[in-house]
Design a protein around this motif. Structure first.
Motif, mmCIF file in Angstrom:
data_model
loop_
_atom_site.group_PDB
_atom_site.id
_atom_site.type_symbol
_atom_site.label_atom_id
_atom_site.label_comp_id
_atom_site.label_asym_id
_atom_site.label_seq_id
_atom_site.Cartn_x
_atom_site.Cartn_y
_atom_site.Cartn_z
ATOM 1 N N ASN A 1 -22.970 61.267 3.208
ATOM 2 C CA ASN A 1 -23.508 62.583 2.888
ATOM 3 C C ASN A 1 -24.654 62.419 1.876
ATOM 4 O OD1 ASN A 1 -23.872 64.970 1.385
ATOM 5 N ND2 ASN A 1 -21.869 65.705 2.045
ATOM 6 N N LYS A 2 -25.780 63.130 2.109
ATOM 7 C CA LYS A 2 -26.941 62.918 1.219
ATOM 8 C C LYS A 2 -26.661 63.356 -0.214
ATOM 9 C CE LYS A 2 -29.415 67.164 2.472
ATOM 10 N NZ LYS A 2 -28.893 67.957 1.372
ATOM 11 N N ASP A 3 -25.674 64.246 -0.406
ATOM 12 C CA ASP A 3 -25.356 64.695 -1.759
ATOM 13 C C ASP A 3 -24.317 63.791 -2.443
ATOM 14 O OD1 ASP A 3 -27.022 66.875 -1.403
ATOM 15 O OD2 ASP A 3 -25.427 68.027 -0.429
ATOM 16 N N GLN A 4 -23.824 62.811 -1.701
ATOM 17 C CA GLN A 4 -22.761 61.974 -2.248
ATOM 18 C C GLN A 4 -23.344 60.772 -2.990
ATOM 19 O OE1 GLN A 4 -19.498 61.150 0.561
ATOM 20 N NE2 GLN A 4 -19.672 59.038 -0.119
ATOM 21 N N ALA A 5 -22.803 60.497 -4.165
ATOM 22 C CA ALA A 5 -23.276 59.341 -4.928
ATOM 23 C C ALA A 5 -22.852 58.064 -4.231
ATOM 24 C CB ALA A 5 -22.687 59.390 -6.328
ATOM 25 N N PRO A 6 -23.652 56.994 -4.353
ATOM 26 C CA PRO A 6 -23.263 55.732 -3.740
ATOM 27 C C PRO A 6 -21.987 55.182 -4.363
ATOM 28 C CG PRO A 6 -25.211 55.456 -5.112
ATOM 29 C CD PRO A 6 -24.916 56.921 -5.078
ATOM 30 N N LEU A 7 -21.278 54.391 -3.578
ATOM 31 C CA LEU A 7 -20.064 53.773 -4.122
ATOM 32 C C LEU A 7 -20.465 52.756 -5.185
ATOM 33 C CD1 LEU A 7 -19.298 54.507 -0.956
ATOM 34 C CD2 LEU A 7 -17.208 53.338 -1.630
ATOM 35 N N ARG A 8 -19.657 52.683 -6.219
ATOM 36 C CA ARG A 8 -19.918 51.725 -7.293
ATOM 37 C C ARG A 8 -18.869 50.621 -7.225
ATOM 38 N NH1 ARG A 8 -23.076 53.855 -11.520
ATOM 39 N NH2 ARG A 8 -21.756 53.066 -13.170
ATOM 40 N N ALA B 1 -16.743 59.586 -6.277
ATOM 41 C CA ALA B 1 -16.121 60.902 -6.187
ATOM 42 C C ALA B 1 -16.878 61.704 -5.139
ATOM 43 C CB ALA B 1 -16.174 61.599 -7.536
ATOM 44 N N THR B 2 -16.135 62.320 -4.222
ATOM 45 C CA THR B 2 -16.776 63.111 -3.166
ATOM 46 C C THR B 2 -16.543 64.604 -3.364
ATOM 47 O OG1 THR B 2 -14.814 62.828 -1.786
ATOM 48 C CG2 THR B 2 -16.630 61.280 -1.452
ATOM 49 N N HIS B 3 -15.564 64.958 -4.195
ATOM 50 C CA HIS B 3 -15.301 66.388 -4.400
ATOM 51 C C HIS B 3 -14.570 66.603 -5.727
ATOM 52 C CE1 HIS B 3 -14.410 70.562 -3.511
ATOM 53 N NE2 HIS B 3 -13.132 70.344 -3.769
ATOM 54 N N PHE B 4 -15.042 67.588 -6.481
ATOM 55 C CA PHE B 4 -14.337 68.020 -7.689
ATOM 56 C C PHE B 4 -13.748 69.394 -7.404
ATOM 57 C CE2 PHE B 4 -15.492 64.979 -11.028
ATOM 58 C CZ PHE B 4 -16.469 64.250 -10.378
ATOM 59 N N GLY B 5 -12.414 69.496 -7.376
ATOM 60 C CA GLY B 5 -11.756 70.792 -7.205
ATOM 61 C C GLY B 5 -11.469 71.402 -8.557
ATOM 62 N N LYS B 6 -10.519 72.347 -8.572
ATOM 63 C CA LYS B 6 -10.169 72.980 -9.850
ATOM 64 C C LYS B 6 -9.288 72.041 -10.680
ATOM 65 C CE LYS B 6 -7.785 77.078 -11.530
ATOM 66 N NZ LYS B 6 -6.692 77.941 -11.118
ATOM 67 N N THR B 7 -8.228 71.520 -10.055
ATOM 68 C CA THR B 7 -7.344 70.581 -10.772
ATOM 69 C C THR B 7 -7.397 69.184 -10.159
ATOM 70 O OG1 THR B 7 -5.396 71.019 -9.380
ATOM 71 C CG2 THR B 7 -5.733 72.475 -11.273
ATOM 72 N N SER B 8 -8.107 69.032 -9.049
ATOM 73 C CA SER B 8 -8.094 67.749 -8.334
ATOM 74 C C SER B 8 -9.470 67.102 -8.320
ATOM 75 C CB SER B 8 -7.623 67.963 -6.895
ATOM 76 O OG SER B 8 -8.593 68.681 -6.166
ATOM 77 N N ILE B 9 -9.459 65.829 -7.967
ATOM 78 C CA ILE B 9 -10.696 65.087 -7.699
ATOM 79 C C ILE B 9 -10.424 64.257 -6.456
ATOM 80 C CG2 ILE B 9 -10.008 63.241 -9.310
ATOM 81 C CD1 ILE B 9 -12.991 62.736 -9.841
ATOM 82 N N THR B 10 -11.412 64.197 -5.571
ATOM 83 C CA THR B 10 -11.276 63.417 -4.341
ATOM 84 C C THR B 10 -12.240 62.247 -4.386
ATOM 85 O OG1 THR B 10 -10.701 65.415 -3.129
ATOM 86 C CG2 THR B 10 -11.362 63.517 -1.813
ATOM 87 N N LEU B 11 -11.724 61.064 -4.071
ATOM 88 C CA LEU B 11 -12.537 59.847 -4.067
ATOM 89 C C LEU B 11 -12.596 59.262 -2.676
ATOM 90 C CD1 LEU B 11 -11.062 57.898 -7.145
ATOM 91 C CD2 LEU B 11 -12.649 59.833 -7.147
ATOM 92 N N LYS B 12 -13.625 58.474 -2.457
ATOM 93 C CA LYS B 12 -13.736 57.651 -1.257
ATOM 94 C C LYS B 12 -13.697 56.196 -1.714
ATOM 95 C CE LYS B 12 -17.059 56.405 2.238
ATOM 96 N NZ LYS B 12 -17.559 56.965 3.445
ATOM 97 N N CYS B 13 -13.120 55.334 -0.882
ATOM 98 C CA CYS B 13 -13.005 53.911 -1.262
ATOM 99 C C CYS B 13 -13.464 53.016 -0.124
ATOM 100 C CB CYS B 13 -11.545 53.605 -1.596
ATOM 101 S SG CYS B 13 -11.188 51.853 -1.785
ATOM 102 N N GLU B 14 -14.162 51.962 -0.498
ATOM 103 C CA GLU B 14 -14.459 50.882 0.457
ATOM 104 C C GLU B 14 -14.186 49.561 -0.250
ATOM 105 O OE1 GLU B 14 -18.109 53.074 2.855
ATOM 106 O OE2 GLU B 14 -18.382 51.019 2.139
ATOM 107 N N VAL B 15 -13.645 48.633 0.532
ATOM 108 C CA VAL B 15 -13.427 47.279 0.010
ATOM 109 C C VAL B 15 -14.216 46.335 0.909
ATOM 110 C CG1 VAL B 15 -11.717 45.506 -0.535
ATOM 111 C CG2 VAL B 15 -11.114 47.923 -0.773
ATOM 112 N N ARG B 16 -14.903 45.382 0.278
ATOM 113 C CA ARG B 16 -15.705 44.445 1.067
ATOM 114 C C ARG B 16 -15.582 43.045 0.463
ATOM 115 N NH1 ARG B 16 -21.542 46.846 -1.063
ATOM 116 N NH2 ARG B 16 -21.529 45.774 -3.062
#
Ligand SMILES: CC(=O)SCCNC(=O)CCNC(=O)[C@H](O)C(C)(C)COP(=O)(O)OP(=O)(O)OC[C@H]1O[C@@H](n2cnc3c(N)ncnc32)[C@H](O)[C@@H]1OP(=O)(O)O
Length: 136
Positions: free
Chosen positions: A2-9, A79-94
């Motif tokens: 997603n263009k608004d999503q920060a790159p994975l660190r 982080a792909t989404h900040f909710g009210k009490t939650s946070i959603t992350l995406k993960c990749e392993v390489r």
């Protein structure tokens, strides 16, 4: 991405050792999931600036390539989404050296808890970059 999503660190590295292997002599998936859960919750804790954060949901996990003993792997999160009490992350392993993909998880949801142990608003709306709050 997603263009608004920060790159994975990709910060955390692991060296695959004999005690991490399954009977097929590749990395045991349970060991990898344990490492991911711990790194992801630390990411969430830093982002939400609260040590009382719990894992709520881990979505479909795709194991793409199996690391073997001696491989160096690295885990990336964003982080792909900040909710009210939650946070959603995406993960990749390489694989650190070959960059071969090892695993992807689209959604890991963490919930911010208040002092009473119940979900509490975290008030965050975006990623905190740099060395984050714990360095103050
Ligand atoms: C790091 C670790 O190892 S922690 C150990 C493993 N984790 C645990 O033991 C946690 C056990 N679970 C719990 O204690 C509870 O389910 C809690 C406290 C996390 C959440 O309780 P709930 O009653 O679901 O809380 P609630 O309905 O208020 O939802 C809280 C947040 O989670 C989100 N959520 C709830 N269920 C789901 C779900 N199935 N999928 C995605 N998000 C969800 C909600 O949308 C809400 O987010 P928002 O405020 O940003 O919109």
């Amino acid at each position: 991405m997603n263009k608004d999503q920060a790159p994975l660190r990709f910060h955390t590295r692991k060296w695959v050792k004999p005690e991490d292997l399954n009977p097929n002599n590749t990395l045991f998936g349970g060991s990898l999931l344990k490492w991911i859960d711990e790194e992801a919750v630390i990411y969430a804790i830093v982002q939400l600036d609260n040590p009382h954060v719990v894992t709520k949901l881990i979505s479909e996990v795709e194991f793409i390539n199996a690391p073997v003993q001696g491989d160096i792997i690295e885990m990336g999160f964003t982080a792909t989404h900040f909710g009210k009490t939650s946070i959603t992350l995406k993960c990749e392993v390489r694989n650190k050296l070959t960059r071969a993909q090892i695993l992807t998880i689209e959604r890991l949801v963490f919930v911010n808890l208040g002092k009473d142990g119940n979900p509490a608003p975290h008030g965050k709306t975006g990623i905190t970059l740099g060395s984050e709050k714990f360095d103050r």
